[in-house]
Design a protein around this motif. Sequence first.
Motif, PDB file in Angstrom:
ATOM      1  N   ILE A 562     -88.393  54.249  40.126  1.00 55.00           N
ATOM      2  CA  ILE A 562     -89.341  54.666  40.943  1.00 55.00           C
ATOM      3  C   ILE A 562     -90.319  53.747  41.397  1.00 55.00           C
ATOM      4  O   ILE A 562     -90.713  53.584  42.801  1.00 55.00           O
ATOM      5  N   PHE A 563     -90.650  52.885  40.704  1.00 56.63           N
ATOM      6  CA  PHE A 563     -92.017  51.984  40.783  1.00 56.63           C
ATOM      7  C   PHE A 563     -91.470  50.510  40.848  1.00 56.63           C
ATOM      8  O   PHE A 563     -92.188  49.921  41.449  1.00 56.63           O
ATOM      9  N   HIS A 564     -90.681  50.240  40.336  1.00 60.88           N
ATOM     10  CA  HIS A 564     -90.113  48.543  40.153  1.00 60.88           C
ATOM     11  C   HIS A 564     -88.975  48.249  41.066  1.00 60.88           C
ATOM     12  O   HIS A 564     -88.430  47.377  40.654  1.00 60.88           O
ATOM     13  N   GLY A 565     -88.641  48.887  42.157  1.00 62.99           N
ATOM     14  CA  GLY A 565     -87.440  48.385  42.936  1.00 62.99           C
ATOM     15  C   GLY A 565     -86.088  48.587  42.656  1.00 62.99           C
ATOM     16  O   GLY A 565     -85.182  48.192  43.197  1.00 62.99           O
ATOM     17  N   GLY A 566     -85.906  49.643  41.583  1.00 66.25           N
ATOM     18  CA  GLY A 566     -84.500  49.844  41.128  1.00 66.25           C
ATOM     19  C   GLY A 566     -83.903  50.491  42.249  1.00 66.25           C
ATOM     20  O   GLY A 566     -82.680  50.062  42.586  1.00 66.25           O
ATOM     21  N   GLY A 567     -84.576  51.416  42.950  1.00 63.29           N
ATOM     22  CA  GLY A 567     -83.954  52.038  43.934  1.00 63.29           C
ATOM     23  C   GLY A 567     -82.972  53.474  43.742  1.00 63.29           C
ATOM     24  O   GLY A 567     -82.526  53.952  44.688  1.00 63.29           O
ATOM     25  N   ASP A 568     -82.068  53.328  42.285  1.00 66.93           N
ATOM     26  CA  ASP A 568     -81.416  54.578  42.271  1.00 66.93           C
ATOM     27  C   ASP A 568     -82.168  55.958  41.972  1.00 66.93           C
ATOM     28  O   ASP A 568     -82.521  56.183  40.804  1.00 66.93           O
ATOM     29  N   LEU A 569     -82.720  56.475  42.756  1.00 68.05           N
ATOM     30  CA  LEU A 569     -83.386  57.637  42.710  1.00 68.05           C
ATOM     31  C   LEU A 569     -82.691  58.955  42.021  1.00 68.05           C
ATOM     32  O   LEU A 569     -83.135  59.738  41.537  1.00 68.05           O
ATOM     33  N   VAL A 570     -81.316  58.975  42.489  1.00 68.21           N
ATOM     34  CA  VAL A 570     -80.496  60.078  42.004  1.00 68.21           C
ATOM     35  C   VAL A 570     -80.425  59.928  40.551  1.00 68.21           C
ATOM     36  O   VAL A 570     -80.643  60.953  39.696  1.00 68.21           O
ATOM     37  N   LEU A 571     -80.296  58.783  40.146  1.00 68.31           N
ATOM     38  CA  LEU A 571     -80.072  58.472  38.624  1.00 68.31           C
ATOM     39  C   LEU A 571     -81.339  58.765  37.943  1.00 68.31           C
ATOM     40  O   LEU A 571     -81.382  59.458  36.861  1.00 68.31           O
ATOM     41  N   ALA A 572     -82.498  58.482  38.651  1.00 69.50           N
ATOM     42  CA  ALA A 572     -83.933  58.642  38.166  1.00 69.50           C
ATOM     43  C   ALA A 572     -84.330  60.248  38.028  1.00 69.50           C
ATOM     44  O   ALA A 572     -84.836  60.639  36.817  1.00 69.50           O
ATOM     45  N   HIS A 597     -94.322  61.784  41.945  1.00 72.17           N
ATOM     46  CA  HIS A 597     -93.929  60.316  42.055  1.00 72.17           C
ATOM     47  C   HIS A 597     -92.510  60.399  42.639  1.00 72.17           C
ATOM     48  O   HIS A 597     -92.209  59.370  43.518  1.00 72.17           O
ATOM     49  N   LEU A 598     -91.827  61.041  42.222  1.00 72.84           N
ATOM     50  CA  LEU A 598     -90.265  60.767  42.801  1.00 72.84           C
ATOM     51  C   LEU A 598     -90.372  61.377  44.253  1.00 72.84           C
ATOM     52  O   LEU A 598     -89.638  60.426  45.025  1.00 72.84           O
ATOM     53  N   PRO A 599     -90.844  62.536  44.655  1.00 72.16           N
ATOM     54  CA  PRO A 599     -90.685  62.801  46.098  1.00 72.16           C
ATOM     55  C   PRO A 599     -91.319  61.639  46.811  1.00 72.16           C
ATOM     56  O   PRO A 599     -91.080  61.321  47.910  1.00 72.16           O
ATOM     57  N   ALA A 600     -92.421  60.939  46.585  1.00 70.79           N
ATOM     58  CA  ALA A 600     -92.942  60.075  47.207  1.00 70.79           C
ATOM     59  C   ALA A 600     -92.316  58.720  47.387  1.00 70.79           C
ATOM     60  O   ALA A 600     -92.102  58.147  48.287  1.00 70.79           O
ATOM     61  N   ALA A 601     -91.487  58.484  45.930  1.00 71.65           N
ATOM     62  CA  ALA A 601     -90.347  57.322  46.255  1.00 71.65           C
ATOM     63  C   ALA A 601     -89.594  57.564  47.018  1.00 71.65           C
ATOM     64  O   ALA A 601     -88.895  56.747  47.760  1.00 71.65           O
ATOM     65  N   VAL A 602     -88.844  58.875  47.244  1.00 75.49           N
ATOM     66  CA  VAL A 602     -87.633  59.287  48.132  1.00 75.49           C
ATOM     67  C   VAL A 602     -88.296  59.172  49.407  1.00 75.49           C
ATOM     68  O   VAL A 602     -87.649  58.633  50.452  1.00 75.49           O
ATOM     69  N   MET A 603     -89.630  59.640  49.700  1.00 75.36           N
ATOM     70  CA  MET A 603     -90.141  59.546  51.257  1.00 75.36           C
ATOM     71  C   MET A 603     -90.197  57.944  51.607  1.00 75.36           C
ATOM     72  O   MET A 603     -89.931  57.507  52.584  1.00 75.36           O
ATOM     73  N   ARG A 604     -90.774  57.328  50.600  1.00 77.27           N
ATOM     74  CA  ARG A 604     -90.743  55.454  50.986  1.00 77.27           C
ATOM     75  C   ARG A 604     -89.397  54.887  51.195  1.00 77.27           C
ATOM     76  O   ARG A 604     -89.158  54.210  51.869  1.00 77.27           O
ATOM     77  N   GLN A 605     -88.328  55.368  50.411  1.00 70.71           N
ATOM     78  CA  GLN A 605     -87.142  54.945  50.401  1.00 70.71           C
ATOM     79  C   GLN A 605     -86.457  55.323  51.954  1.00 70.71           C
ATOM     80  O   GLN A 605     -85.692  54.438  52.494  1.00 70.71           O
TER      81      GLN A 605
END
Length: 631
Positions: A562-572, A597-605
């Motif tokens: 979510i925060f450090h650029g891993g990018g696998d939000l499905v796994l998260a 935090h997860l929805p915000a990360a999804v939106m950023r992605q």
Amino acid sequence: MAETTFKVDGDVVAALRNAVRDCSERGLSYASKWAAELLCSLPPTIRRPEQTVVAQSNFHTSTPARSRSPRPSLSFAAQTPAPIPPDPMHPFSAPADQAHAYLTQGQPPEVLQKEAEWEAEDADHIAMARAFMDSKEYLRVIHWLRPCRSAKATFLRVYSQYLESEKKALREWYKLENTREQPPEPVNASLHDLLELVKNATDPWLLFLKAVFLCRLSRREEAIESAILSIAQYPWNWSTWVALGDCLSDGDELSSLLPLLPLPSNHPLVLMFQVKTLNSLNSPSDNELGLCDRLLSEDCFPRSMWIMALRGNVLYYLHDFTSAEAQFRKILAIDPYRVDDIDILSNILYVSENSNALSKLAHDYLAIDKDRPEICCIIGNYYSLRAEHEKAVKYFRRATQLDRTYLAAWTLMGHEYVEMKNSHAAIEAYRKAVDVNKKDYRAWYGLAQAYELLGMHQYALYYYQHATALRPYDVRIWQAQGMCYEEMGRHREAIECLRRALIGADPQETTIHLKLAKLHNDLSEHSEAAAYHRRIVEVCRSAQKPIQEWSKSAIYVARYHIFHGGGDLVLARQYLEWVAVSNAEEVTQANELLRRHLPAAVMRQQQQQQQQQNSANAQGRAASEGVPFAA
């Protein structure tokens, strides 16, 4: 060509009988006992002499090594032409010319005859000298055998000189006890003079002494050469094999030596030597366990307590304590009074925390002989398990007084002092163990731990490195060395040590992975840390461990993506949902990450993906129109 299967036959029986007698006549009681135990482990049908077979057989006393030949044979006792058969009523007797046969490998018959005559002349003096040796009157042996000329008399004289010089060195060493002038170990100043007496020896027994002297003088290559020459002429003197093993410092040296031995690779003596040497180096493997099983097969020595003890030691060093205990119990069922290696059984019971069995073992053996160092070790282990460390130290110290070279007692004494938080006394005990045997990793490891207790990490690191050099696949030592580096702030070296620890670790292990994840996180290497945390989650879930054991790792992996650029939000999301519906402490944190935090990360992605898509489309249009694209 396939390796020929070994099978004990009459030649081997004769060789063992001769070894019992020959070693006993020369005061080599350990080798004589070893041969006697092997001999009596054979079934009576094999040991029983048969007149017709004996009359036709061609074995002799020494059973010298056979030359390598492409023609397979099931016998490993060499043959010589037309010996006089021994008296069947006295299986340990042999005619004079047969007894001297080993002295004449490649020598003219007149040399054999001369040696036989000399030994016949010296027979009475040799018999008297043996009586003096049994009484430990070595100076009398030297005095009475000085005019004798036979090889046997020479051996007894030189060997007695060696034993007397060892006694003198030990007396001088104890005089300096508790003083700064006391050397780490007794110094035998006579070794060079003794070596001079046997420097041109060709007799196998004198070559054995030469190997011992050279080894004591740290001239290992020459010692190995002398031992191999002795084995080539008389392979059944186990003391020579022990001397050869003392010249080796690790398994690689053993592997290099085995092809140089003057015996086939499947010879039982070679197999025994390999297992015994690796046991002494504390580094046997499953391969050595298989060698023990071959030696204990019906074709070899199926009831040999000595080989069973070898196997028990292998299992002990492999940490298979249940099987090791069962092996030693089998030995006790055959001979309940056998003291050799019984201390290993006490160590197993101690590690297993079987106080009742350890108490019974100590009681039974204390009644047998209270002055054997092995039995003092059993009692020390018993008191240690009861947390009576002062009493344990008393008995371990008693064991070292009975035998200064008894390595286990020094090491265990050091352990007790560590338990008592007496680091300085522990260091002293461990140093004594190192002085006795520099090839034993436990003393080096103990020294490292003792110095860590004192906060002297640089010293501890030095001793950990010695221990890992001796045990390159020992998980516990690499872990300890890694923690030492971490205390010193050297995280990169700590990571390397823990990665080495993973090589020999259980595939389902998680503690080392957790430590590696922490170190990488401290270095801000979030990708590597997340990889180790993910491995922890996978291992714990496959082993169906409770979520409390891996919830922190799941949260870390989710935060990384979510925060450090891993990018696998499905796994998260998956990891967070597992934690959110559990009763782990991290439930609140998981729900917070899921809601905010997860929805915000999804939106950023999604925004990043849209920008990348728009940029790709613009590049495509520019390329089709032939217009340069400016990012």
